[in-house]
Design a protein around this motif. Structure first.
Motif, PDB file in Angstrom:
ATOM      1  N   CYS A 115       0.897  -1.237   0.072  1.00 14.59           N
ATOM      2  CA  CYS A 115       0.159   0.090  -0.062  1.00 14.59           C
ATOM      3  C   CYS A 115       0.886   1.389   0.009  1.00 14.59           C
ATOM      4  O   CYS A 115       0.438   2.400  -0.344  1.00 14.59           O
ATOM      5  CB  CYS A 115      -0.941   0.130   1.329  1.00 14.59           C
ATOM      6  N   LEU A 136      -9.281  -6.831  -1.153  1.00 16.16           N
ATOM      7  CA  LEU A 136      -9.472  -5.586  -0.421  1.00 16.16           C
ATOM      8  C   LEU A 136     -10.972  -5.722   0.286  1.00 16.16           C
ATOM      9  O   LEU A 136     -11.816  -6.188  -0.589  1.00 16.16           O
ATOM     10  CB  LEU A 136      -9.417  -4.205  -1.054  1.00 16.16           C
ATOM     11  N   ARG A 159      -5.803   1.573  -3.821  1.00 14.85           N
ATOM     12  CA  ARG A 159      -6.661   1.289  -2.642  1.00 14.85           C
ATOM     13  C   ARG A 159      -7.515   2.418  -2.359  1.00 14.85           C
ATOM     14  O   ARG A 159      -7.073   3.505  -2.121  1.00 14.85           O
ATOM     15  CB  ARG A 159      -5.822   0.757  -1.342  1.00 14.85           C
ATOM     16  N   GLU A 163     -11.194   1.380   2.106  1.00 16.38           N
ATOM     17  CA  GLU A 163     -10.882  -0.139   1.743  1.00 16.38           C
ATOM     18  C   GLU A 163      -9.666  -0.549   2.508  1.00 16.38           C
ATOM     19  O   GLU A 163      -8.672   0.194   3.102  1.00 16.38           O
ATOM     20  CB  GLU A 163     -10.471  -0.419   0.315  1.00 16.38           C
ATOM     21  N   LEU A 165      -6.787  -3.650   2.811  1.00 14.74           N
ATOM     22  CA  LEU A 165      -6.306  -4.735   2.345  1.00 14.74           C
ATOM     23  C   LEU A 165      -6.065  -5.704   3.377  1.00 14.74           C
ATOM     24  O   LEU A 165      -5.427  -5.562   4.335  1.00 14.74           O
ATOM     25  CB  LEU A 165      -4.855  -4.182   1.837  1.00 14.74           C
TER      26      LEU A 165
END
Length: 290
Positions: A115, A136, A159, A163, A165
């Motif tokens: 990320c 996700l 992302r 959201e 992960l």
């Protein structure tokens, strides 16, 4: 320097984390990238959501469908040491071993590494070559996203703000077990200048080749994959393919290397990795800058 003030939330479950994200905030995983930016006040979030109490986000498992699942909060050292990773996708274990020193590997997480979206990230390059999928979650449900599509720019991720992960999914095959990871770094376990990951293809199919440190996002080298499939992947032809793709908009440069230097190193590493996939030797040999 001290970080600017922020609110602190520490959810105990994925559901609580998703609920917290609906109100906005910056996610804290291992903190190896975020904390230095907080201290320098390069980023000033008003709210931090700490995931370290959520045990369900860590761990490595497999299933009968030849899929490997790695929780987003799994630490780098656990990935490097896990027998499933070492046997099924050894290039990922190798990439994790070369990531920082033992303190960084003990705290840093695979989810945070992806990320943060640094184009030189060891694990990002490896996961793209492995055709990994990021899973996700948000309050409305789940979304699958190929790791190759997680990167939209320098340290920019696809992302969404709401959201989280939660895991990586990797389908492992005999070809994956023959994969090779190589890098050139200024010192052992330093941030790579360039890194490459190669998974050899099945008969008649292209290998998968990913390169970090050339562009503002990790690069899936499709044109070089075709060269490799047809037996034309010489170092010279690889360099030509990189030069054709490299543009002012995409190329990545920093004080450790300009675009031309990075292209030269990438062509050498890709050629070496392809050879090692064929011969099966030297998969653990990292490169260091001289």
């Amino acid at each position: 320097m001290r970080p600017a003030s922020f609110d602190y939330v520490r959810p105990a479950s994925v559901a609580e984390a998703c609920e917290a994200l609906t109100a906005g905030g910056t996610v804290l995983a291992g903190g190896q990238s975020l904390v230095p930016l907080l201290k320098l006040r390069i980023v000033r979030p008003t709210r931090i959501i700490d995931l370290n109490r959520i045990d369900e986000l860590a761990g490595i498992t497999t299933n009968e469908a030849e899929e490997l699942f790695i929780g987003a909060m799994t630490r780098h050292q656990d990935i490097a040491d896990h027998p499933l990773v070492q046997s099924k996708v050894p290039l990922l274990a190798s990439a994790a071993r070369h990531l920082g020193d033992i303190q960084v590997r003990a705290r840093g997480t695979i989810g945070g590494n992806i990320c943060f979206a640094d184009p030189r990230a060891n694990l990002a390059t490896a996961l793209i070559a492995l055709d990994a999928v990021a899973v996700l979650i948000h309050t409305g449900g789940l979304r699958d996203c190929p790791v190759a599509d997680m990167f939209t720019g320098f340290r920019q991720s696809s992302r969404r703000a709401d959201e989280l992960l939660i895991r990586l999914r990797i389908r492992h095959t005999p070809e994956h077990a023959q994969g090779v990871y190589l890098e050139l770094a200024p010192q052992l376990n330093g941030t790579p200048i360039v890194n490459v990951a190669v998974v050899p293809g099945a008969p008649g199919r292209e290998p998968r080749i990913a390169v970090g440190g050339l562009f503002d996002i990790p690069w899936r080298a499709v044109t070089i994959e075709e060269l490799a499939r047809t037996g034309r992947a010489t170092e010279h032809r690889i360099r030509e393919a990189i030069d054709e793709f490299q543009t002012d908009r995409l190329r990545f440069e920093d004080p450790r290397g300009d675009a031309a230097y990075r292209a030269r190193i990438a062509s050498v590493l890709i050629a070496q990795a392809l050879e090692r996939c064929t011969t099966g030797r030297g998969r653990e040999a990292p490169a260091q800058e001289e």
